[in-house]
Scaffold this active site. Sequence first.
Site, PDB file in Angstrom:
ATOM      1  N   GLU A  14       8.506 -21.901  23.018  1.00  0.00           N
ATOM      2  CA  GLU A  14       9.142 -20.599  22.787  1.00  0.00           C
ATOM      3  C   GLU A  14       9.463 -19.981  24.140  1.00  0.00           C
ATOM      4  O   GLU A  14       8.747 -20.221  25.115  1.00  0.00           O
ATOM      5  CB  GLU A  14       8.187 -19.665  22.044  1.00  0.00           C
ATOM      6  CG  GLU A  14       7.835 -20.107  20.648  1.00  0.00           C
ATOM      7  CD  GLU A  14       6.797 -19.170  20.031  1.00  0.00           C
ATOM      8  OE1 GLU A  14       7.199 -18.186  19.413  1.00  0.00           O
ATOM      9  OE2 GLU A  14       5.605 -19.424  20.217  1.00  0.00           O
ATOM     10  N   HIS A  47       5.529 -23.112   7.241  1.00  0.00           N
ATOM     11  CA  HIS A  47       6.989 -23.101   7.098  1.00  0.00           C
ATOM     12  C   HIS A  47       7.660 -24.246   7.858  1.00  0.00           C
ATOM     13  O   HIS A  47       8.807 -24.571   7.592  1.00  0.00           O
ATOM     14  CB  HIS A  47       7.587 -21.736   7.454  1.00  0.00           C
ATOM     15  CG  HIS A  47       7.485 -21.378   8.882  1.00  0.00           C
ATOM     16  ND1 HIS A  47       6.411 -20.714   9.405  1.00  0.00           N
ATOM     17  CD2 HIS A  47       8.321 -21.596   9.917  1.00  0.00           C
ATOM     18  CE1 HIS A  47       6.591 -20.542  10.692  1.00  0.00           C
ATOM     19  NE2 HIS A  47       7.737 -21.062  11.032  1.00  0.00           N
ATOM     20  N   ARG A 107       0.796  -1.221   0.000  1.00  0.00           N
ATOM     21  CA  ARG A 107       0.000   0.000   0.000  1.00  0.00           C
ATOM     22  C   ARG A 107       0.831   1.276   0.000  1.00  0.00           C
ATOM     23  O   ARG A 107       0.405   2.282  -0.542  1.00  0.00           O
ATOM     24  CB  ARG A 107      -0.913  -0.003   1.224  1.00  0.00           C
ATOM     25  CG  ARG A 107      -2.343   0.175   0.793  1.00  0.00           C
ATOM     26  CD  ARG A 107      -3.318   0.146   1.891  1.00  0.00           C
ATOM     27  NE  ARG A 107      -2.785  -0.241   3.185  1.00  0.00           N
ATOM     28  CZ  ARG A 107      -3.545  -0.352   4.251  1.00  0.00           C
ATOM     29  NH1 ARG A 107      -4.822  -0.097   4.177  1.00  0.00           N
ATOM     30  NH2 ARG A 107      -3.043  -0.716   5.403  1.00  0.00           N
ATOM     31  N   LYS A 144       4.244 -20.456  25.014  1.00  0.00           N
ATOM     32  CA  LYS A 144       5.133 -19.302  25.050  1.00  0.00           C
ATOM     33  C   LYS A 144       5.710 -19.153  26.454  1.00  0.00           C
ATOM     34  O   LYS A 144       5.148 -19.652  27.421  1.00  0.00           O
ATOM     35  CB  LYS A 144       4.349 -18.042  24.680  1.00  0.00           C
ATOM     36  CG  LYS A 144       3.860 -18.106  23.245  1.00  0.00           C
ATOM     37  CD  LYS A 144       3.399 -16.763  22.755  1.00  0.00           C
ATOM     38  CE  LYS A 144       3.017 -16.819  21.298  1.00  0.00           C
ATOM     39  NZ  LYS A 144       4.152 -16.964  20.393  1.00  0.00           N
ATOM     40  N   LYS A 154      11.366 -27.155   6.716  1.00  0.00           N
ATOM     41  CA  LYS A 154      12.599 -27.406   7.482  1.00  0.00           C
ATOM     42  C   LYS A 154      13.310 -28.631   6.933  1.00  0.00           C
ATOM     43  O   LYS A 154      12.684 -29.644   6.606  1.00  0.00           O
ATOM     44  CB  LYS A 154      12.258 -27.662   8.949  1.00  0.00           C
ATOM     45  CG  LYS A 154      11.535 -26.490   9.577  1.00  0.00           C
ATOM     46  CD  LYS A 154      12.301 -26.001  10.755  1.00  0.00           C
ATOM     47  CE  LYS A 154      11.662 -24.769  11.333  1.00  0.00           C
ATOM     48  NZ  LYS A 154      12.618 -23.748  11.670  1.00  0.00           N
ATOM     49  N   LYS A 213      -0.268 -18.404   6.708  1.00  0.00           N
ATOM     50  CA  LYS A 213      -1.171 -18.628   7.839  1.00  0.00           C
ATOM     51  C   LYS A 213      -1.537 -17.273   8.431  1.00  0.00           C
ATOM     52  O   LYS A 213      -0.776 -16.325   8.226  1.00  0.00           O
ATOM     53  CB  LYS A 213      -0.522 -19.547   8.857  1.00  0.00           C
ATOM     54  CG  LYS A 213       0.399 -18.831   9.860  1.00  0.00           C
ATOM     55  CD  LYS A 213       0.770 -19.748  10.992  1.00  0.00           C
ATOM     56  CE  LYS A 213       1.127 -18.955  12.227  1.00  0.00           C
ATOM     57  NZ  LYS A 213       1.696 -19.660  13.327  1.00  0.00           N
ATOM     58  N   ASP A 219      -3.195 -21.042  16.774  1.00  0.00           N
ATOM     59  CA  ASP A 219      -1.974 -20.451  16.224  1.00  0.00           C
ATOM     60  C   ASP A 219      -0.922 -21.517  15.896  1.00  0.00           C
ATOM     61  O   ASP A 219      -0.140 -21.343  14.966  1.00  0.00           O
ATOM     62  CB  ASP A 219      -1.412 -19.450  17.251  1.00  0.00           C
ATOM     63  CG  ASP A 219      -0.321 -18.571  16.653  1.00  0.00           C
ATOM     64  OD1 ASP A 219      -0.531 -18.068  15.533  1.00  0.00           O
ATOM     65  OD2 ASP A 219       0.731 -18.381  17.301  1.00  0.00           O
ATOM     66  N   HIS A 278       0.956 -26.188  12.544  1.00  0.00           N
ATOM     67  CA  HIS A 278       2.314 -26.743  12.621  1.00  0.00           C
ATOM     68  C   HIS A 278       2.379 -28.119  13.303  1.00  0.00           C
ATOM     69  O   HIS A 278       2.957 -29.059  12.770  1.00  0.00           O
ATOM     70  CB  HIS A 278       3.247 -25.790  13.372  1.00  0.00           C
ATOM     71  CG  HIS A 278       3.260 -24.397  12.816  1.00  0.00           C
ATOM     72  ND1 HIS A 278       3.360 -24.132  11.478  1.00  0.00           N
ATOM     73  CD2 HIS A 278       3.181 -23.189  13.417  1.00  0.00           C
ATOM     74  CE1 HIS A 278       3.356 -22.822  11.277  1.00  0.00           C
ATOM     75  NE2 HIS A 278       3.245 -22.229  12.444  1.00  0.00           N
TER      76      HIS A 278
HETATM   77  P1  NAD Z   1       2.559  -6.488   8.184  1.00  0.00           P
HETATM   78  O1  NAD Z   1       1.413  -5.811   8.844  1.00  0.00           O
HETATM   79  O2  NAD Z   1       3.931  -6.205   8.664  1.00  0.00           O
HETATM   80  O3  NAD Z   1       2.531  -6.120   6.629  1.00  0.00           O
HETATM   81  C1  NAD Z   1       1.354  -6.099   5.900  1.00  0.00           C
HETATM   82  C2  NAD Z   1       1.653  -5.750   4.464  1.00  0.00           C
HETATM   83  O4  NAD Z   1       0.424  -5.738   3.748  1.00  0.00           O
HETATM   84  C3  NAD Z   1       2.286  -4.367   4.247  1.00  0.00           C
HETATM   85  O5  NAD Z   1       3.227  -4.467   3.204  1.00  0.00           O
HETATM   86  C4  NAD Z   1       1.094  -3.516   3.784  1.00  0.00           C
HETATM   87  O6  NAD Z   1       1.453  -2.454   2.934  1.00  0.00           O
HETATM   88  C5  NAD Z   1       0.297  -4.532   3.008  1.00  0.00           C
HETATM   89  N1  NAD Z   1      -1.117  -4.178   2.925  1.00  0.00           N
HETATM   90  C6  NAD Z   1      -1.978  -3.988   3.945  1.00  0.00           C
HETATM   91  N2  NAD Z   1      -3.193  -3.649   3.460  1.00  0.00           N
HETATM   92  C7  NAD Z   1      -3.087  -3.630   2.100  1.00  0.00           C
HETATM   93  C8  NAD Z   1      -3.998  -3.350   1.043  1.00  0.00           C
HETATM   94  N3  NAD Z   1      -5.262  -3.020   1.268  1.00  0.00           N
HETATM   95  N4  NAD Z   1      -3.532  -3.438  -0.211  1.00  0.00           N
HETATM   96  C9  NAD Z   1      -2.251  -3.783  -0.464  1.00  0.00           C
HETATM   97  N5  NAD Z   1      -1.356  -4.059   0.491  1.00  0.00           N
HETATM   98  C10 NAD Z   1      -1.774  -3.978   1.766  1.00  0.00           C
HETATM   99  O7  NAD Z   1       2.227  -8.036   8.209  1.00  0.00           O
HETATM  100  P2  NAD Z   1       3.263  -9.276   8.164  1.00  0.00           P
HETATM  101  O8  NAD Z   1       3.746  -9.547   9.540  1.00  0.00           O
HETATM  102  O9  NAD Z   1       4.258  -9.058   7.101  1.00  0.00           O
HETATM  103  O10 NAD Z   1       2.317 -10.497   7.798  1.00  0.00           O
HETATM  104  C11 NAD Z   1       1.750 -10.698   6.523  1.00  0.00           C
HETATM  105  C12 NAD Z   1       0.908 -11.961   6.542  1.00  0.00           C
HETATM  106  O11 NAD Z   1       1.729 -13.064   6.868  1.00  0.00           O
HETATM  107  C13 NAD Z   1      -0.185 -11.953   7.598  1.00  0.00           C
HETATM  108  O12 NAD Z   1      -1.294 -12.661   7.108  1.00  0.00           O
HETATM  109  C14 NAD Z   1       0.412 -12.713   8.758  1.00  0.00           C
HETATM  110  O13 NAD Z   1      -0.556 -13.333   9.551  1.00  0.00           O
HETATM  111  C15 NAD Z   1       1.238 -13.727   8.008  1.00  0.00           C
HETATM  112  N6  NAD Z   1       2.361 -14.239   8.775  1.00  0.00           N
HETATM  113  C16 NAD Z   1       3.319 -13.397   9.262  1.00  0.00           C
HETATM  114  C17 NAD Z   1       4.394 -13.928   9.966  1.00  0.00           C
HETATM  115  C18 NAD Z   1       5.495 -13.031  10.492  1.00  0.00           C
HETATM  116  O14 NAD Z   1       6.460 -13.591  11.017  1.00  0.00           O
HETATM  117  N7  NAD Z   1       5.425 -11.737  10.369  1.00  0.00           N
HETATM  118  C19 NAD Z   1       4.488 -15.294  10.182  1.00  0.00           C
HETATM  119  C20 NAD Z   1       3.512 -16.133   9.663  1.00  0.00           C
HETATM  120  C21 NAD Z   1       2.455 -15.584   8.962  1.00  0.00           C
END
Ligand code: NAD
Length: 484
Positions: free
Chosen positions: A216, A178, A51, A331, A182, A148, A235, A240
């Site tokens: 964790e 993920h 975004r 956790k 592994k 997820k 979660d 997992h």
């Molecule tokens: P984040 O909030 O850091 O990033 C979200 C991203 O989505 C940003 O780049 C934002 O610009 C974009 N975004 C949000 N609304 C938007 C829209 N309307 N149009 C276009 N882009 C949009 O989130 P994250 O931690 O990177 O996680 C992303 C996904 O991965 C989530 O579903 C989360 O549950 C999953 N996830 C994250 C992790 C992690 O370690 N961070 C682990 C497993 C799963």
Amino acid sequence: MAARVIPVDPFDLVIFGGTGDLARRKILPGLYRRFHAGQMPDTARIIGAARSEMSSDEYREFVRAAVIEFVSPALCEAEQVAAFLSRLAYVAIDARGDGGWAALKSEVRGDVVQAFYFSVAPGLFGDLAERLHAHGIAGPDARIVVEKPFGRDAASARALNQSLAAHFREEQIYRIDHYLGKETVQNLMAVRFGNVLFEPLWNAQFVDHIQISVAETVGVGGRGEYYDKSGAMRDMVQNHLMQLLCLIAMEPPNRFEPDAVRDEKLKVIRALEPVPADDIVRGQYRSEGDLPGYLDEVGSPESRTESFIALKVQVANWRWNGTPFYLRTGKRMAARLSEIVVVFKEPPHAIFGDEAGSEANKLVIRLQPDEGMTLTVTIKEPGPGGMRLIEVPLDMSFAEALGPENAEMPDAYERLIMDVIRGNQTLFMRGDEVEAAWRWTDPLIEAWEKRGDRPKPYRPGTSGPEDALALLHRDGRRWRDLEA
Ligand code: NAD
């Protein structure tokens, strides 16, 4: 013996959410490592789409910082980083609006592998799928990768599946877990199905029980608000731990191919018995010293969400009848560790007498921190003094066994993204698997919510609530020490 690197076909990978935390910490550094290893062809391109308004140059600076922060400095030669960045572009896009889609269309080529990584909140999956289709961006063999959480119950998972299925075939959809990426998890299959030693013993006749622990040391921290709506069952267990259980319990697939493997995993999920209330222990870490407790961190003093869960699970089929699977995850525990322990039965008759001592053989499969496997065997304690038996490990730490050049295992994300480009779905969850896992999980959650159960408090830095220890003690068993 350096790891063999086979380059993948030319591709365009679009990362929706390319400025997010997951992209910054895992996806982009992982891609850089594959580039560095020589696996990405010269024409491969990566397009960030999110975004925020920014230029491609600004995005390259964002990615440079991520690479420097998360990749080992030894791999960050300036010219390599610059060459990687030259493959990047950025398009500002709104998943729910029409802005940016024409620009994205002009970036994505039609004659290479197309992959679209949905690294955004699941609420946007349907919007992205629809717009990729409506704007004619995704070709007939385009792949989409989703993260997820895939739903929070069977109904929402089904709705998500349907929103993707409206525009993509199941063979195009890659649901990431993920844990399946592994090295050890794949080695588990190699050990089971590439040797004759284990498979004859891999059943209720010779296996006493199986433990799967994912612990964790951190608390929920800044994710408190999100976590409190989900809890350890949703979660961690539904995805997992369930996936690990499936790989341990499944029948040998006739080939190591996506649907053959996933059919066998699905059969395991369908064979899971409902778990009675007495076989589930839920916990919440409490505060201690300066460490805030779960309730402080989520800011909700009445919360009944669990930060720890232990369950005794039965797989109702011929192979596993009577062999329990004990699962636990939590956790703020004593150690950061993910491992599976297959505890074999003791020999049927103690020929050395009871005083010689004996221990059951165990196969310990460690996913983290140091990936590897250990088989414990019983030998005679050296020296005079009669026949005293001790347990020693036959250790297979991958770093040691395979040499220092293989000490750094590819991160799970790297491997899985390369599998997407290769079009190999074996290590990804199929839609019916995810829904079946929720169908097993849902009634357990509904039952404790209906009863109004409160999680048991536990001290931080421990193995969880006392009742979780009792879950095994009452069966005459004990958990493997988290700090062993
Ligand atoms: P984040 O909030 O850091 O990033 C979200 C991203 O989505 C940003 O780049 C934002 O610009 C974009 N975004 C949000 N609304 C938007 C829209 N309307 N149009 C276009 N882009 C949009 O989130 P994250 O931690 O990177 O996680 C992303 C996904 O991965 C989530 O579903 C989360 O549950 C999953 N996830 C994250 C992790 C992690 O370690 N961070 C682990 C497993 C799963």
